[in-house]
Design an enzyme around this catalytic site. Structure first.
Site, mmCIF file in Angstrom:
data_model
loop_
_atom_site.group_PDB
_atom_site.id
_atom_site.type_symbol
_atom_site.label_atom_id
_atom_site.label_comp_id
_atom_site.label_asym_id
_atom_site.label_seq_id
_atom_site.Cartn_x
_atom_site.Cartn_y
_atom_site.Cartn_z
ATOM 1 N N ASP A 197 19.346 86.817 13.952
ATOM 2 C CA ASP A 197 19.460 87.505 12.664
ATOM 3 C C ASP A 197 20.703 87.048 11.907
ATOM 4 O OD1 ASP A 197 20.991 88.701 14.677
ATOM 5 O OD2 ASP A 197 20.676 90.747 13.959
ATOM 6 N N LEU A 219 11.539 91.215 13.239
ATOM 7 C CA LEU A 219 11.386 92.324 14.178
ATOM 8 C C LEU A 219 12.764 92.738 14.684
ATOM 9 C CD1 LEU A 219 9.389 94.096 15.754
ATOM 10 C CD2 LEU A 219 9.186 92.260 17.423
ATOM 11 N N GLY A 220 13.252 93.883 14.183
ATOM 12 C CA GLY A 220 14.593 94.332 14.534
ATOM 13 C C GLY A 220 14.591 95.524 15.460
ATOM 14 N N ASN A 221 15.795 96.013 15.759
ATOM 15 C CA ASN A 221 15.929 97.178 16.623
ATOM 16 C C ASN A 221 15.571 98.469 15.910
ATOM 17 O OD1 ASN A 221 16.983 95.926 19.054
ATOM 18 N ND2 ASN A 221 18.776 95.427 17.836
ATOM 19 N N SER A 222 15.786 98.511 14.605
ATOM 20 C CA SER A 222 15.546 99.748 13.874
ATOM 21 C C SER A 222 14.528 99.615 12.753
ATOM 22 C CB SER A 222 16.865 100.289 13.297
ATOM 23 O OG SER A 222 17.475 99.318 12.467
ATOM 24 N N ARG A 223 14.187 98.381 12.367
ATOM 25 C CA ARG A 223 13.199 98.185 11.304
ATOM 26 C C ARG A 223 12.374 96.936 11.603
ATOM 27 N NH1 ARG A 223 15.538 98.196 5.457
ATOM 28 N NH2 ARG A 223 13.468 98.950 4.933
ATOM 29 N N PHE A 224 11.133 96.976 11.117
ATOM 30 C CA PHE A 224 10.245 95.816 11.203
ATOM 31 C C PHE A 224 9.821 95.483 9.783
ATOM 32 C CE2 PHE A 224 5.669 94.468 11.537
ATOM 33 C CZ PHE A 224 5.941 93.167 11.915
#
Length: 243
Positions: A100, A8-13
């Protein structure tokens, strides 16, 4: 039943099944953590165990964990540790080292060779790992995308997107693309030079993240590994104590 990996990232999941000590076929939601809210619950897999890494806001992480706890018997969230799978983190306080970056190093260490790991997302991160799994520290900067957005926020006449790389651009959009991409490449090249001096051998260059493809033509010899964090999560999962 199956085990799954979730990043679960800031710009992509992104998520993928756990296959041995690596990620299987990766699925991605382009709008990251915030876009998750618009997805129907059945679009997520279910199974025995979910392994989760998140650098998203706590509220979004909590919302995702709530969904996963309804669909999996067990949910394990990664925390950076001083040592795992033969990798030893350089930070005196490992908990301050982004999960990450930690997972990317776990994946990179599998090759057992000196490597400079470059993540290109919201931030540009650069970490040096030697062949014995010792992390030698790293750098954090704004990624080219974030540089463009910051310039646009301060000077709206400067476009936040568009343009092509050129060594000496002759219009504003190209100049912005060239300057921001070039700044990132220069930092990577500087890091590679210093890594060679430190280790006595040139490290390989391993690049991942949503902004990586734009830089790859400027980094000859670099390897692009889009699922690096998920592969690191897989290694973390299989190195956890049973039960």
């Amino acid at each position: 039943m199956s085990d799954w990996l979730f990043d679960l990232g800031n710009s992509r999941f992104k998520f993928a099944p756990l296959q041995g000590d690596r990620a299987g076929d990766v699925q991605a939601w382009a709008h990251g953590a915030e876009g998750m809210a618009g997805q129907p619950p059945h679009s997520l897999p279910s199974g025995t165990t979910a392994f989760v890494a998140s650098v998203a806001a706590p509220s979004l992480t909590s919302a995702m964990l709530d969904q996963l706890q309804r669909r999996f018997e067990h949910v394990h969230v990664v925390r950076t540790s001083a040592e795992c799978a033969g990798v030893r983190i350089a930070y005196a306080k490992p908990e301050k080292f982004g999960v990450d970056r930690f997972l990317a190093l776990l994946a990179a260490a599998k090759a057992q060779r000196p490597v400079l790991v470059v993540g290109v997302g919201t931030a540009l991160t650069i970490d040096l790992l030697d062949a014995d799994g010792q992390h030698h520290g790293g750098r954090i900067s704004a990624s080219p995308t974030t540089m463009r957005e910051a310039l646009h926020a301060r000077a709206v006449q400067l476009p936040a997107t568009g343009g092509d790389y050129s060594e000496f651009a002759n219009d504003t959009a190209d100049a912005l693309a060239s300057g921001c991409d070039g700044a990132a490449v220069a930092l990577i090249e500087r890091s590679a030079q210093q890594a060679h001096t430190l280790l006595g051998v040139a490290p390989s260059l391993l690049v991942h993240g949503g902004g990586a493809p734009a830089l790859m033509p400027l980094l000859p010899g670099a390897d692009y590994h889009p699922s690096l964090v998920l592969d690191g999560l897989a290694r973390w999962a299989v190195h956890q104590p049973a039960g």
